[in-house]
Design a protein around this motif. Sequence first.
Motif, short mmCIF file in Angstrom:
data_model
loop_
_atom_site.label_atom_id
_atom_site.label_comp_id
_atom_site.label_asym_id
_atom_site.label_seq_id
_atom_site.Cartn_x
_atom_site.Cartn_y
_atom_site.Cartn_z
N ALA A 43 0.83 -1.21 0.00
CA ALA A 43 0.00 0.00 0.00
C ALA A 43 0.87 1.26 0.00
O ALA A 43 0.56 2.23 -0.71
N ALA A 44 1.95 1.26 0.77
CA ALA A 44 2.84 2.43 0.79
C ALA A 44 3.47 2.65 -0.58
O ALA A 44 3.56 3.78 -1.06
N ALA A 45 3.88 1.56 -1.22
CA ALA A 45 4.47 1.68 -2.56
C ALA A 45 3.43 2.19 -3.55
O ALA A 45 3.74 3.03 -4.41
N ALA A 46 2.20 1.71 -3.43
CA ALA A 46 1.14 2.15 -4.35
C ALA A 46 0.82 3.63 -4.15
O ALA A 46 0.69 4.38 -5.13
N ALA A 49 3.73 5.61 -5.52
CA ALA A 49 3.83 5.54 -6.99
C ALA A 49 2.80 6.41 -7.68
O ALA A 49 3.06 6.94 -8.76
N THR A 50 1.65 6.59 -7.07
CA THR A 50 0.59 7.38 -7.72
C THR A 50 0.66 8.86 -7.38
O THR A 50 -0.14 9.64 -7.88
N ASP A 51 1.61 9.25 -6.55
CA ASP A 51 1.79 10.67 -6.21
C ASP A 51 2.90 11.23 -7.10
O ASP A 51 4.05 11.33 -6.69
N GLY A 52 2.55 11.58 -8.32
CA GLY A 52 3.53 12.02 -9.31
C GLY A 52 4.30 13.26 -8.90
O GLY A 52 5.50 13.36 -9.14
N ALA A 53 3.65 14.22 -8.27
CA ALA A 53 4.33 15.46 -7.89
C ALA A 53 5.42 15.19 -6.86
O ALA A 53 6.53 15.73 -6.95
N ALA A 54 5.12 14.36 -5.88
CA ALA A 54 6.11 14.04 -4.86
C ALA A 54 7.27 13.26 -5.46
O ALA A 54 8.43 13.46 -5.10
N LEU A 55 6.97 12.35 -6.40
CA LEU A 55 8.04 11.55 -7.01
C LEU A 55 8.96 12.40 -7.88
O LEU A 55 10.16 12.20 -7.89
N ARG A 56 8.39 13.33 -8.62
CA ARG A 56 9.22 14.18 -9.48
C ARG A 56 10.11 15.12 -8.67
O ARG A 56 11.23 15.40 -9.05
N GLY A 57 9.60 15.58 -7.55
CA GLY A 57 10.34 16.59 -6.80
C GLY A 57 11.18 16.09 -5.66
O GLY A 57 11.91 16.85 -5.07
N SER A 58 11.12 14.81 -5.35
CA SER A 58 11.78 14.38 -4.13
C SER A 58 12.45 13.02 -4.31
O SER A 58 11.80 12.02 -4.61
N ALA A 59 13.75 12.99 -4.08
CA ALA A 59 14.49 11.73 -4.10
C ALA A 59 14.04 10.84 -2.93
O ALA A 59 14.04 9.62 -3.03
N ALA A 60 13.64 11.48 -1.84
CA ALA A 60 13.18 10.71 -0.67
C ALA A 60 11.92 9.91 -1.00
O ALA A 60 11.77 8.77 -0.53
N PHE A 61 11.04 10.46 -1.80
CA PHE A 61 9.83 9.72 -2.16
C PHE A 61 10.13 8.61 -3.16
O PHE A 61 9.48 7.56 -3.13
N ARG A 62 11.11 8.82 -4.02
CA ARG A 62 11.51 7.74 -4.91
C ARG A 62 12.14 6.62 -4.09
O ARG A 62 11.94 5.43 -4.38
N PHE A 63 12.88 6.98 -3.05
CA PHE A 63 13.45 5.98 -2.13
C PHE A 63 12.33 5.25 -1.40
O PHE A 63 12.38 4.03 -1.24
N CYS A 137 -0.74 16.15 -1.08
CA CYS A 137 -0.06 16.20 0.22
C CYS A 137 -0.60 15.14 1.15
O CYS A 137 0.16 14.49 1.87
N LEU A 138 -1.91 14.95 1.14
CA LEU A 138 -2.52 13.92 1.96
C LEU A 138 -2.05 12.54 1.52
O LEU A 138 -1.73 11.68 2.35
N GLN A 139 -1.96 12.33 0.24
CA GLN A 139 -1.51 11.06 -0.30
C GLN A 139 -0.05 10.79 0.10
O GLN A 139 0.30 9.67 0.44
N ALA A 140 0.76 11.80 0.07
CA ALA A 140 2.16 11.65 0.49
C ALA A 140 2.25 11.31 1.97
O ALA A 140 3.04 10.45 2.38
N ASP A 141 1.43 11.95 2.78
CA ASP A 141 1.41 11.65 4.22
C ASP A 141 0.96 10.21 4.48
O ASP A 141 1.50 9.53 5.35
N ILE A 142 -0.03 9.76 3.72
CA ILE A 142 -0.51 8.38 3.88
C ILE A 142 0.59 7.40 3.49
O ILE A 142 0.80 6.39 4.16
N ALA A 143 1.31 7.68 2.40
CA ALA A 143 2.41 6.80 1.98
C ALA A 143 3.47 6.69 3.06
O ALA A 143 3.97 5.60 3.35
N VAL A 144 3.80 7.81 3.69
CA VAL A 144 4.79 7.80 4.77
C VAL A 144 4.28 6.97 5.96
O VAL A 144 5.00 6.14 6.51
N GLY A 145 3.03 7.19 6.33
CA GLY A 145 2.46 6.44 7.45
C GLY A 145 2.40 4.95 7.19
O GLY A 145 2.71 4.14 8.07
#
Length: 186
Positions: A43-46, A49-63, A137-145
Amino acid sequence: MASPLGNGELAASERRKAAAAAGRRLAALLLLLRVAALCFALAAAAFAATDGAALRGSAAFRFLLAANAIVAAYSAFEVAAAAFELARAATLLPEALQLWFDFGHDQGFGYMALAAAAAAAAGRGAAAAACSGTMACLQADIAVGLGFAAFAFLALAALLSGFRLARFLLTGSRLPAPASPSSSAY
């Protein structure tokens, strides 16, 4: 004609059955923890993966995405191995190798999931000013959690696999040794 079991043989048989039941409960708990780690990592990977803005702007989210995808693949293998062990009462690999493999990989992948979630959380903290409650932003927070939850279940699995490894090193078996009789009747 077979003779009926004596009191001592009957008690030893009951102890072996109780030890086998305890081993099955331990294997079932480990399977449950591995399924939970698989679900949360996937679920975290999904979500990542679907948060394109976070992936484009952040190496941490790609990690975060890569680490949770790897943890999900590892957890899927471990779920299959744990289900095999529960069904057959035998490990997929030789017992010593399986116990070391489980413990070492639970530790390694657990820390990788923790590092990825912590890096993504730090990245989210730095970008909080630019993010004002949008869905991304909510989606990114959920991925982190979800990444932290995957780590938590892997950490619990590592504790349990460490317990099984310690038991193996002390007794020569991952299964509990049958309890010795406290007294013998003469």
